[in-house]
Design an enzyme around this catalytic site. Structure first.
Site, short mmCIF file in Angstrom:
data_model
loop_
_atom_site.label_atom_id
_atom_site.label_comp_id
_atom_site.label_asym_id
_atom_site.label_seq_id
_atom_site.Cartn_x
_atom_site.Cartn_y
_atom_site.Cartn_z
N SER A 107 0.72 -1.06 0.16
CA SER A 107 0.09 0.01 0.16
C SER A 107 1.11 1.64 0.21
O SER A 107 1.98 1.14 0.03
CB SER A 107 -0.80 0.01 1.53
OG SER A 107 0.18 -0.02 2.31
N CYS A 152 -3.12 -4.92 -7.43
CA CYS A 152 -3.09 -3.60 -7.62
C CYS A 152 -3.17 -2.13 -8.77
O CYS A 152 -3.15 -1.65 -9.18
CB CYS A 152 -1.51 -2.82 -7.01
SG CYS A 152 0.02 -3.38 -8.22
#
Length: 498
Positions: free
Chosen positions: A226, A281
Site C-alpha cells: 500500500s 494493484c
C-alpha cells in the site's frame, strides 16, 4: 496444525520466539496454519547467512548462475499446480488465477536466465592516446524484499531471481497472511542447486520489516504494498542509507470513448475489476465513461456481473474467490454501504453474499457503483476489492483531467477505435503503465513494471532493465598500458585527453 517456519542458510529453521500468526483458509474461515514470526535475532541470522553466501556467490560465473536458474525454471514449471494450490488455500483466489500468477512469475525467472546479456558492459578504446575506458555493473551485496499477500508467488519471483542472477544474495519477508508459497519457492531453489544462504525467507510482522530496513548489512530493499507503507519503507530505508524501490497503491482508471466496442469494453471491465476479487494493484477500479457511452456500458457491465460465479477457489466452476480476511471483507463492504449517501448510484450491491456450505468464508459479491462523485470515499480510496466505480465525463478533456488529478499513477487504459485519440492519451496520461484496448497493462518480463506519483517511491521500476539496474551499481574503469620507454613527466595540471 501446519506451521510455516523460516528458511535460513539453505534449510528450514523453526521459529525461536514462540510467537505465531494465524493463517486462514479464506474459503472456510478456518485457521489451518500458523506462521512463525521472526525476532530481530532471527532476521539477523538470515542476513548473516546471506552475507556469508555473498562472498562466494558474487564470484560465481554467469554461466553457472544461469544454469541454476534454468534448472529452477524447470522445477517451477513442473510444480506450478502445487504452488497454485498453496496460493488458493491461503489467499483464496481461484486455481486458474493462481496458475496465471505462477506463469507471470516464471517470465521473470526466464529474464534472469539470460542475465549475461543484461550485464554486458561497454568499452571505448583509444579515448586518449593509449587509454581505454570500460563500464561494468556489479552486485550490491545482501538485498531484501518485502512482498504483499495478493501475489504470494509472483511478486517474490519479480524480485529475487533477478537479484541473485546479478550476484546478490537475498532475504525475503513475505506476507504473514499467506506464507507457504514463498517457503516452497525457496525449497525448489535449493533443489535447483542454489547454494545455501543465497536465498533466505524470514516470516514476520513489523519487527522483521523494521530490522531489515535498519540492518547495516542490507544494501537495498524492494517492496510492493500500500502507499502509506511504501512511504514508510522509503523513508526508513533511505534514513539508513539503503537503495529502495517501493511500489505503492493505485486507483486505475479505464477510459471508454463513445466509439469503443462496448461489449468488448464491458467484458474487459468485468475481468479487470473483479478478477482476483479486485485484490490487485493493477485492477481497474474506475471506469470513466465519456458522453453517450455511459448508460449502455453500465447496463452491459451490470448484466455480466449478475452472471459471475463466486465460490471456493478450488472449485473449477468458481470465477472469483473470497477476500483474504474477514476484516478486509467488512472494510470493502463499508464502501458500498456508504456510497449512496455520498452521491453514488448503487447499481449492483454484492455485500452480504454467502456461499452455501462455506458460510464462514470471507466471501463478498461484486458491486457496481454509477455516477460516483470524485469526492466520494469509493472514488478517492484504494478499496482493494470487487467494487467498480463508474464516473461520467462529457468530453475526453474532462476525462483526462480527472485521471491526471488522481494522487496515483500506476496503470490506466483507454478503449477506443480512434488511433489518434489513443496516441494522444498515451502521451498525455500521467501513469507509469498504459493500455490501449488492454485493461491491465502489466508489462512482459523484459519491460519494467512500475507507476508514477504515489504509486512508486524510489527511482527504479521492478524487473526488466530497471530491475537489473536496481540490483547492480556501475563502475567505470580507465586503463593505460604505457610502453616501457614512455616518459610521463611531472604535470600538476588537470588531466587532458590528447
Amino acid at each position: 496444525m501446519k506451521t510455516v517456519n523460516h528458511w535460513i542458510g539453505g534449510k528450514t529453521v523453526e521459529g525461536a520466539t514462540g510467537a505465531y500468526g494465524p493463517v486462514y483458509n479464506p474459503a472456510t474461515g478456518a485457521q489451518d496454519t500458523q506462521v512463525a514470526l521472526a525476532s530481530v535475532d532471527e532476521v539477523d541470522a538470515a542476513v548473516a547467512a546471506a552475507k556469508e553466501a555473498y562472498r562466494s556467490w558474487s564470484t560465481v560465473s554467469l554461466s553457472k548462475r544461469g544454469a541454476i536458474l534454468f534448472k529452477y525454471r524447470e522445477l517451477l514449471d513442473a510444480h506450478r499446480d502445487e504452488i497454485a494450490e498453496l496460493i488458493t488455500a491461503e489467499h483464496g483466489k481461484v486455481h486458474s488465477d493462481a496458475l496465471g500468477e505462477v506463469a507471470r512469475g516464471l517470465e521473470i525467472v526466464e529474464l534472469a536466465c539470460g542475465i549475461a546479456e543484461k550485464l554486458k558492459g561497454e568499452l571505448s578504446t583509444q579515448v586518449s592516446t593509449g587509454v581505454d575506458v570500460s563500464s561494468i555493473r556489479q552486485p550490491l551485496g545482501v538485498v531484501a524484499g518485502i512482498t504483499p499477500f495478493n501475489f504470494p508467488a509472483m511478486v517474490p519471483l519479480w524480485m529475487f531471481p533477478v537479484a541473485i542472477a546479478c550476484g546478490n544474495t537475498f532475504v525475503l519477508k513475505p506476507s504473514e497472511k499467506d506464507p507457504s508459497a514463498s517457503h516452497r519457492l525457496a525449497e525448489l531453489a535449493a533443489e535447483a542447486g542454489l547454494p545455501d544462504g543465497v536465498l533466505n525467507v524470514v516470516n514476520g510482522d513489523k519487527v522483521a520489516v523494521d530490522r531489515l530496513l535498519e540492518h547495516p548489512d542490507v544494501a537495498a530493499v524492494s517492496f510492493v504494498g500500500s502507499t502509506p507503507i511504501a512511504k514508510y519503507i522509503q523513508s526508513k530505508a533511505v534514513e539508513h542509507g539503503k537503495r529502495v524501490q517501493a511500489l505503492g497503491g493505485a486507483k486505475n482508471h479505464m477510459l471508454v470513448l463513445p466509439d469503443a466496442d462496448l461489449d468488448f469494453a464491458a467484458d474487459n471491465a468485468i475481468n479487470a475489476a473483479y478478477g482476483s476479487a479486485g485484490e490487485r494493484c493493477m485492477a481497474v477500479s474506475v471506469v470513466v465513461a465519456v458522453g453517450a457511452a455511459g448508460d449502455e456500458l453500465v447496463k452491459k457491465i451490470a448484466d455480466r456481473a449478475a452472471r459471475l460465479r463466486i465460490g471456493p477457489g478450488n472449485d473449477p466452476a468458481s470465477e472469483m474467490g473470497p477476500l483474504i480476511t474477514k476484516e478486509h471483507r467488512d472494510k470493502v463492504a463499508s464502501y458500498v454501504h456508504g456510497a449512496a449517501a455520498q452521491g453514488a448510484e448503487v447499481v449492483v450491491d454484492g455485500t452480504g453474499y454467502t456461499v452455501e456450505g462455506h458460510e464462514n468464508g470471507f466471501f463478498i459479491g461484486v458491486s457496481l457503483l454509477d455516477r460516483v462523485p470524485p469526492t466520494a470515499d469509493a472514488y478517492r480510496d484504494e478499496i482493494f476489492g470487487p467494487v467498480l466505480c463508474v464516473v461520467r465525463a462529457e468530453t475526453y478533456d474532462e476525462a483526462i483531467a480527472l485521471i491526471n488529478g488522481s494522487q496515483w499513477g500506476n496503470g490506466t487504459a483507454i478503449f477506443t477505435r480512434d488511433g489518434g485519440a489513443a496516441r494522444r492519451f498515451q502521451l498525455e496520461v500521467e501513469a507509469g503503465m498504459v493500455g490501449v484496448n488492454v485493461p491491465i497493462p502489466v508489462p512482459v518480463g523484459y519491460h519494467s513494471f512500475g507507476g508514477w506519483k504515489d504509486s512508486l517511491f524510489g527511482d527504479h521500476h521492478i524487473y526488466g532493465n530497471d530491475g537489473v539496474h536496481f540490483y547492480t551499481r556501475g563502475k567505470v574503469v580507465t586503463t593505460r598500458w604505457p610502453e616501457p620507454s614512455e616518459e610521463v613527466g611531472i604535470n600538476l595540471g588537470f588531466p587532458k585527453n590528447h
